[in-house]
Design a protein around this motif. Structure first.
Motif, PDB file in Angstrom:
ATOM      1  N   SER A 134       0.818  -1.217   0.000  1.00 20.21           N
ATOM      2  CA  SER A 134       0.000   0.000   0.000  1.00 20.21           C
ATOM      3  C   SER A 134       0.848   1.261   0.000  1.00 20.21           C
ATOM      4  O   SER A 134       0.341   2.356  -0.284  1.00 20.21           O
ATOM      5  CB  SER A 134      -0.934   0.006   1.219  1.00 20.21           C
ATOM      6  N   VAL A 135       2.154   1.129   0.319  1.00 23.19           N
ATOM      7  CA  VAL A 135       3.028   2.295   0.369  1.00 23.19           C
ATOM      8  C   VAL A 135       3.548   2.654  -1.016  1.00 23.19           C
ATOM      9  O   VAL A 135       3.742   3.833  -1.348  1.00 23.19           O
ATOM     10  CB  VAL A 135       4.205   2.039   1.332  1.00 23.19           C
ATOM     11  N   VAL A 136       3.773   1.639  -1.857  1.00 24.95           N
ATOM     12  CA  VAL A 136       4.387   1.854  -3.168  1.00 24.95           C
ATOM     13  C   VAL A 136       3.548   2.827  -4.003  1.00 24.95           C
ATOM     14  O   VAL A 136       2.336   2.654  -4.154  1.00 24.95           O
ATOM     15  CB  VAL A 136       4.550   0.514  -3.916  1.00 24.95           C
ATOM     16  N   ALA A 137       4.226   3.866  -4.519  1.00 28.25           N
ATOM     17  CA  ALA A 137       3.593   4.863  -5.396  1.00 28.25           C
ATOM     18  C   ALA A 137       2.349   5.476  -4.765  1.00 28.25           C
ATOM     19  O   ALA A 137       1.361   5.753  -5.451  1.00 28.25           O
ATOM     20  CB  ALA A 137       3.243   4.230  -6.743  1.00 28.25           C
ATOM     21  N   SER A 138       2.396   5.697  -3.432  1.00 27.40           N
ATOM     22  CA  SER A 138       1.218   6.199  -2.721  1.00 27.40           C
ATOM     23  C   SER A 138       1.283   7.685  -2.419  1.00 27.40           C
ATOM     24  O   SER A 138       0.469   8.185  -1.648  1.00 27.40           O
ATOM     25  CB  SER A 138       1.051   5.434  -1.404  1.00 27.40           C
ATOM     26  N   ALA A 149      11.016   6.658   0.702  1.00 25.54           N
ATOM     27  CA  ALA A 149      11.511   6.829   2.073  1.00 25.54           C
ATOM     28  C   ALA A 149      10.597   6.114   3.062  1.00 25.54           C
ATOM     29  O   ALA A 149      11.067   5.447   4.001  1.00 25.54           O
ATOM     30  CB  ALA A 149      11.616   8.311   2.413  1.00 25.54           C
ATOM     31  N   ARG A 150       9.288   6.228   2.854  1.00 25.57           N
ATOM     32  CA  ARG A 150       8.353   5.545   3.752  1.00 25.57           C
ATOM     33  C   ARG A 150       8.435   4.041   3.578  1.00 25.57           C
ATOM     34  O   ARG A 150       8.309   3.286   4.548  1.00 25.57           O
ATOM     35  CB  ARG A 150       6.931   6.048   3.495  1.00 25.57           C
ATOM     36  N   LEU A 151       8.656   3.588   2.349  1.00 29.92           N
ATOM     37  CA  LEU A 151       8.802   2.154   2.118  1.00 29.92           C
ATOM     38  C   LEU A 151      10.061   1.631   2.811  1.00 29.92           C
ATOM     39  O   LEU A 151      10.069   0.529   3.378  1.00 29.92           O
ATOM     40  CB  LEU A 151       8.872   1.876   0.615  1.00 29.92           C
ATOM     41  N   LEU A 152      11.136   2.420   2.785  1.00 31.38           N
ATOM     42  CA  LEU A 152      12.366   2.017   3.463  1.00 31.38           C
ATOM     43  C   LEU A 152      12.136   1.891   4.971  1.00 31.38           C
ATOM     44  O   LEU A 152      12.630   0.948   5.600  1.00 31.38           O
ATOM     45  CB  LEU A 152      13.471   3.037   3.181  1.00 31.38           C
ATOM     46  N   GLU A 153      11.389   2.817   5.537  1.00 25.40           N
ATOM     47  CA  GLU A 153      11.082   2.742   6.965  1.00 25.40           C
ATOM     48  C   GLU A 153      10.326   1.462   7.299  1.00 25.40           C
ATOM     49  O   GLU A 153      10.638   0.770   8.291  1.00 25.40           O
ATOM     50  CB  GLU A 153      10.254   3.960   7.381  1.00 25.40           C
ATOM     51  N   GLU A 154       9.320   1.134   6.484  1.00 25.20           N
ATOM     52  CA  GLU A 154       8.528  -0.067   6.740  1.00 25.20           C
ATOM     53  C   GLU A 154       9.365  -1.333   6.537  1.00 25.20           C
ATOM     54  O   GLU A 154       9.223  -2.311   7.279  1.00 25.20           O
ATOM     55  CB  GLU A 154       7.290  -0.090   5.841  1.00 25.20           C
ATOM     56  N   CYS A 155      10.231  -1.323   5.541  1.00 28.11           N
ATOM     57  CA  CYS A 155      11.112  -2.470   5.325  1.00 28.11           C
ATOM     58  C   CYS A 155      12.054  -2.653   6.514  1.00 28.11           C
ATOM     59  O   CYS A 155      12.349  -3.787   6.927  1.00 28.11           O
ATOM     60  CB  CYS A 155      11.929  -2.287   4.046  1.00 28.11           C
ATOM     61  N   ALA A 156      12.538  -1.536   7.069  1.00 31.95           N
ATOM     62  CA  ALA A 156      13.430  -1.615   8.220  1.00 31.95           C
ATOM     63  C   ALA A 156      12.720  -2.216   9.429  1.00 31.95           C
ATOM     64  O   ALA A 156      13.287  -3.051  10.153  1.00 31.95           O
ATOM     65  CB  ALA A 156      13.970  -0.226   8.551  1.00 31.95           C
ATOM     66  N   LEU A 157      11.470  -1.816   9.651  1.00 33.19           N
ATOM     67  CA  LEU A 157      10.715  -2.381  10.772  1.00 33.19           C
ATOM     68  C   LEU A 157      10.442  -3.863  10.563  1.00 33.19           C
ATOM     69  O   LEU A 157      10.484  -4.658  11.507  1.00 33.19           O
ATOM     70  CB  LEU A 157       9.401  -1.616  10.944  1.00 33.19           C
ATOM     71  N   LEU A 158      10.152  -4.238   9.322  1.00 31.52           N
ATOM     72  CA  LEU A 158       9.910  -5.652   9.023  1.00 31.52           C
ATOM     73  C   LEU A 158      11.194  -6.461   9.194  1.00 31.52           C
ATOM     74  O   LEU A 158      11.172  -7.581   9.723  1.00 31.52           O
ATOM     75  CB  LEU A 158       9.365  -5.792   7.602  1.00 31.52           C
ATOM     76  N   HIS A 159      12.315  -5.910   8.765  1.00 32.35           N
ATOM     77  CA  HIS A 159      13.618  -6.559   8.964  1.00 32.35           C
ATOM     78  C   HIS A 159      13.906  -6.726  10.462  1.00 32.35           C
ATOM     79  O   HIS A 159      14.374  -7.784  10.900  1.00 32.35           O
ATOM     80  CB  HIS A 159      14.710  -5.731   8.297  1.00 32.35           C
ATOM     81  N   LEU A 160      13.609  -5.694  11.246  1.00 41.56           N
ATOM     82  CA  LEU A 160      13.832  -5.769  12.694  1.00 41.56           C
ATOM     83  C   LEU A 160      12.983  -6.875  13.311  1.00 41.56           C
ATOM     84  O   LEU A 160      13.441  -7.609  14.196  1.00 41.56           O
ATOM     85  CB  LEU A 160      13.494  -4.418  13.330  1.00 41.56           C
ATOM     86  N   LEU A 161      11.739  -7.014  12.842  1.00 40.19           N
ATOM     87  CA  LEU A 161      10.858  -8.064  13.368  1.00 40.19           C
ATOM     88  C   LEU A 161      11.364  -9.437  12.974  1.00 40.19           C
ATOM     89  O   LEU A 161      11.380 -10.369  13.802  1.00 40.19           O
ATOM     90  CB  LEU A 161       9.435  -7.836  12.851  1.00 40.19           C
ATOM     91  N   ASP A 162      11.799  -9.589  11.718  1.00 35.54           N
ATOM     92  CA  ASP A 162      12.374 -10.873  11.281  1.00 35.54           C
ATOM     93  C   ASP A 162      13.554 -11.261  12.155  1.00 35.54           C
ATOM     94  O   ASP A 162      13.655 -12.402  12.651  1.00 35.54           O
ATOM     95  CB  ASP A 162      12.846 -10.772   9.826  1.00 35.54           C
ATOM     96  N   GLN A 163      14.486 -10.324  12.331  1.00 36.37           N
ATOM     97  CA  GLN A 163      15.681 -10.615  13.104  1.00 36.37           C
ATOM     98  C   GLN A 163      15.363 -10.875  14.572  1.00 36.37           C
ATOM     99  O   GLN A 163      15.993 -11.707  15.224  1.00 36.37           O
ATOM    100  CB  GLN A 163      16.678  -9.458  12.976  1.00 36.37           C
ATOM    101  N   GLY A 164      14.361 -10.154  15.081  1.00 41.83           N
ATOM    102  CA  GLY A 164      13.943 -10.395  16.455  1.00 41.83           C
ATOM    103  C   GLY A 164      13.432 -11.802  16.649  1.00 41.83           C
ATOM    104  O   GLY A 164      13.748 -12.465  17.641  1.00 41.83           O
TER     105      GLY A 164
END
Length: 453
Positions: A203-207, A213-228
């Motif tokens: 929903s963020v792509v081309a929104s 930048a917002r997609l990068l933020e969401e990807c970072a949070l998802l990466h943090l959850l995966d690693q957690g």
């Protein structure tokens, strides 16, 4: 208490409505004309409403729940007949007299109270046979297999995120095709929380402006959850519980109330807001509460909406409930399940709150414990809704005018925004809502009685 119990206000009744259409339809039935055999006692209201058929609809409301029963075919809970009956009763015009329940109403009420007594452990005739406990070894193996599946899903998702970053965020596909396929893989891995976050990425792509930048933020949070999750055994217990819930591992409400680690919090809980949402498949009801003694916030979630699975618990804003709550484990507990009630719900006071700086600090503290939080519930006092300086939105300003908090864009264009502005009339008000990275989403305003937005 009078023979019919503490009467609700009209606003409290309307706060139960699942949507605006139900409010309007219920209002049309708030007159004695279509009703017969109405009555009330200290715990219930009942009556028969003339419909299009020959047989009137039988409607009964347990006001201690509150809970609803109607013979109409509507899948909305409460239906327009229950709302109309409650509005007729709340009007206190004498149309709903005190008395004994009709046979059909009494049967349903007795069944509810018998089940409540059984759940509380009180004797009431023949109790239902207890559910056989699951074999511990079988349950342990099943849990281990699911953890392995989720771990495999998190590992695969990490690879997909890496591929996305290597190819460049600007090349991310709009639409839902590839994202849905990735989300489906997470569902197969029994990680619905990861699947939900993948769908949010789409929903963020081309929104809009700055979407990479917002997609990068969401990807970072998802990466943090995966690693957690992949390193969950190294996390402190509360944070590990948060990660487990974020990926989709749930705790049974019964275990919170009666399990070996059960711990409940008794308080007088003020109902701050009740909010229903419908995604076309499932109705979700969110009820926010605040402890009078502890000052703790709580969120009660319930799901349903089908004829066989109604949204039973309904608590209009402004009521106070003397009850036990059990919080779901986590680094910043908020979601809770309702345990024993020690008294019927009664009208409560305007909640205490704070200013905008305190609200931002509360969200910041919560975010420190749970970085995946979108928002945190807060009560703002002495704030005034005003247009933003750029004319592109609205904000809430402190009484001294030194601090302002933008309203969540989701509230713009909603009738609730104009309702809030109309109630304020340029004067400070008390507002409850969710403070988050998008701004403040107002849910209830006091005028001085609570009004749902």
């Amino acid at each position: 208490m009078n023979p019919q119990g503490e009467r609700w206000t009209t606003d409290q009744v309307l706060a139960l409505a699942p949507d605006e259409a139900s409010r309007k339809a219920g209002g049309k039935l708030a007159a004695p004309g279509p009703w017969s055999e109405t009555g009330a006692d200290e715990g219930a209201v009942w009556g028969q409403c003339k419909g299009s058929g020959k047989k009137p609809y039988q409607t009964v409301v347990d006001i201690k729940g509150p809970a609803f029963k109607c013979s109409c075919p509507s899948r909305k809970f409460p239906c327009k007949h229950a709302l109309g009956l409650l509005l007729l009763w709340a009007g206190d015009g004498g149309e709903v007299a005190a008395g004994e329940p009709s046979a059909w109403a009494g049967e349903w009420l007795a069944g509810r109270r018998e089940r409540a007594e059984r759940q509380a452990g009180a004797p009431s005739g023949a109790a239902a046979p207890p559910r056989a406990p699951a074999d511990p070894e079988t349950a342990k193996r099943r849990a281990e297999r699911r953890m392995q599946r989720i771990g495999a899903g998190a590992t695969e998702l990490e690879q997909r995120l890496e591929d996305l970053l290597q190819s460049g965020l600007a090349s991310a596909e709009s639409g839902t095709g590839s994202w849905d396929e990735t989300a489906a893989r997470m569902v197969d891995a029994q990680a619905p929380g990861l699947a939900s976050r993948v769908r949010e990425l789409s929903s963020v792509v081309a929104s809009g402006p700055d979407w990479p930048a917002r997609l990068l933020e969401e990807c970072a949070l998802l990466h943090l959850l995966d690693q957690g999750f992949l390193g969950i055994e190294r996390l402190p217990g509360p944070l590990a519980a948060t990660v487990r819930s974020r990926v989709g591992l749930t705790t049974e409400a019964a275990d919170l109330l009666t399990g070996p680690d059960a711990a409940t919090v008794r308080d007088r809980w003020l109902v701050l807001a009740q909010q229903d949402s419908d995604d076309g498949k499932l109705l979700t009801r969110r009820i926010f509460l605040r402890g009078e003694r502890t000052g703790r916030m709580a969120l009660h979630l319930s799901f349903g909406g089908s004829p066989g699975r109604p949204l039973d618990l309904a608590l209009p804003p402004g009521l106070v409930l003397d009850a036990d709550l059990a919080y779901y484990p986590g680094a910043r507990p908020l979601r809770a399940t309702l345990g024993e009630r020690h008294a019927p719900a009664a009208p409560g006071p305007v909640p205490p709150g704070g200013g905008i700086d305190a609200a931002l600090a509360a969200y910041g503290d919560a975010l420190r414990d749970d970085p995946w939080l979108d928002s945190w519930p807060v009560v703002l006092t002495d704030v005034t809704p005003i247009p933003s300086h750029d004319g592109q939105g609205w904000q809430l300003a402190d009484a001294d005018g030194e601090s302002a908090l933008p309203l969540d864009p989701r509230s713009l264009g909603r009738t609730s925004l104009w309702q809030l502005a109309a109630i304020s009339g340029g004067a400070p008000v008390t507002v409850f809502g969710e403070c988050g990275h998008r701004g403040f989403l107002p849910l209830t305003v006091w005028d001085p009685a609570p009004v749902s937005l």
